[in-house]
Design an enzyme around this catalytic site. Sequence first.
Site, PDB file in Angstrom:
ATOM      1  N   PRO A   1       0.826  -1.216   0.000  1.00  0.00           N
ATOM      2  CA  PRO A   1       0.000   0.000   0.000  1.00  0.00           C
ATOM      3  C   PRO A   1       0.860   1.266   0.000  1.00  0.00           C
ATOM      4  O   PRO A   1       1.779   1.390   0.795  1.00  0.00           O
ATOM      5  CB  PRO A   1      -0.810  -0.087   1.289  1.00  0.00           C
ATOM      6  CG  PRO A   1      -0.336  -1.276   2.016  1.00  0.00           C
ATOM      7  CD  PRO A   1       0.718  -1.979   1.233  1.00  0.00           C
ATOM      8  N   GLU A   2       0.569   2.159  -0.914  1.00  0.00           N
ATOM      9  CA  GLU A   2       1.258   3.449  -0.967  1.00  0.00           C
ATOM     10  C   GLU A   2       0.253   4.525  -0.549  1.00  0.00           C
ATOM     11  O   GLU A   2      -0.882   4.232  -0.194  1.00  0.00           O
ATOM     12  CB  GLU A   2       1.792   3.689  -2.380  1.00  0.00           C
ATOM     13  CG  GLU A   2       2.844   2.654  -2.776  1.00  0.00           C
ATOM     14  CD  GLU A   2       4.201   3.270  -3.090  1.00  0.00           C
ATOM     15  OE1 GLU A   2       4.439   4.427  -2.710  1.00  0.00           O
ATOM     16  OE2 GLU A   2       5.008   2.570  -3.716  1.00  0.00           O
TER      17      GLU A   2
END
Length: 271
Positions: free
Chosen positions: A2-3
């Site tokens: 996840p960014e």
Amino acid sequence: MPELPEVETTVRGLAPILEGRRIASLELRREDLRRPFPPDLRQRLTGARVTGLGRRAKYGLIETDRGDTLVFHLGMSGSWRVDPTQIGPHDHVTIETDEGRRITLNDPRRFGSLDLVPTAALNRSEPFVRMGPEPLGGDFDGAYLDDVLDGRMAPVKAMLLDQRIVAGLGNIYVCEALNLAGIAPGRAAGRISRPRLDRLAEAVKDVLLAAIAAGGSTLRDYAQPNGELGYFSASWRVYGREGKPCPRCGAAIRRRVDSGRSTFFCARCQR
Ligand SMILES: [Zn+2]
């Protein structure tokens, strides 16, 4: 992994379920993720009302009326699920609201974290105390980059990944923004002209906003069976597209690996 856009999408997905609601129960199925949970986590959150949600860098923030903020990080593989129909082995934490809605933190690789920080001290606390500005905020622009990168001979890619320069950017969005701005990842940061830094700051915002918009469109589907928030397949410009045509000039995209991290770029139009 996840960014920033995934975390932003997650926070937006959780907000309608949590905001203004009281936490009726908190169930911890283990003692830790990447590090131990705060020992009094359950007592401090049970019965608290959620007053707001937010994000700082790649951290989600759930603020309560007890002066605490629950800070979550999704690590490599974490996600929140909404109203899961069953609890699996990787569902480590469940929060139930006074409306009977349930959210579950699922994290197979357990690199995520949950911390409880006094809200008033949030910006003075680790890891936020030394963080640079938010890339989507008004104080991140070409003038800021011109100032902070002045005299820095390190590659611009490394500078953008430095959380003290700008908060929450990861490898994918740095590669994407550098391609959109037409700047070579290895260029010495202090040797980029002001107009190109203006373009770079704009490009960072553009790639993040496009990904958040793509994630927002998947939010409507979060009532899918596993209710998983925050993961979506964005269409990258260069990331993961080695050998494919550059969206700017059509030349083949290249991949370079340094210290285990891949850089995707176009050697023809990124200067
Ligand atoms: Zn190109």
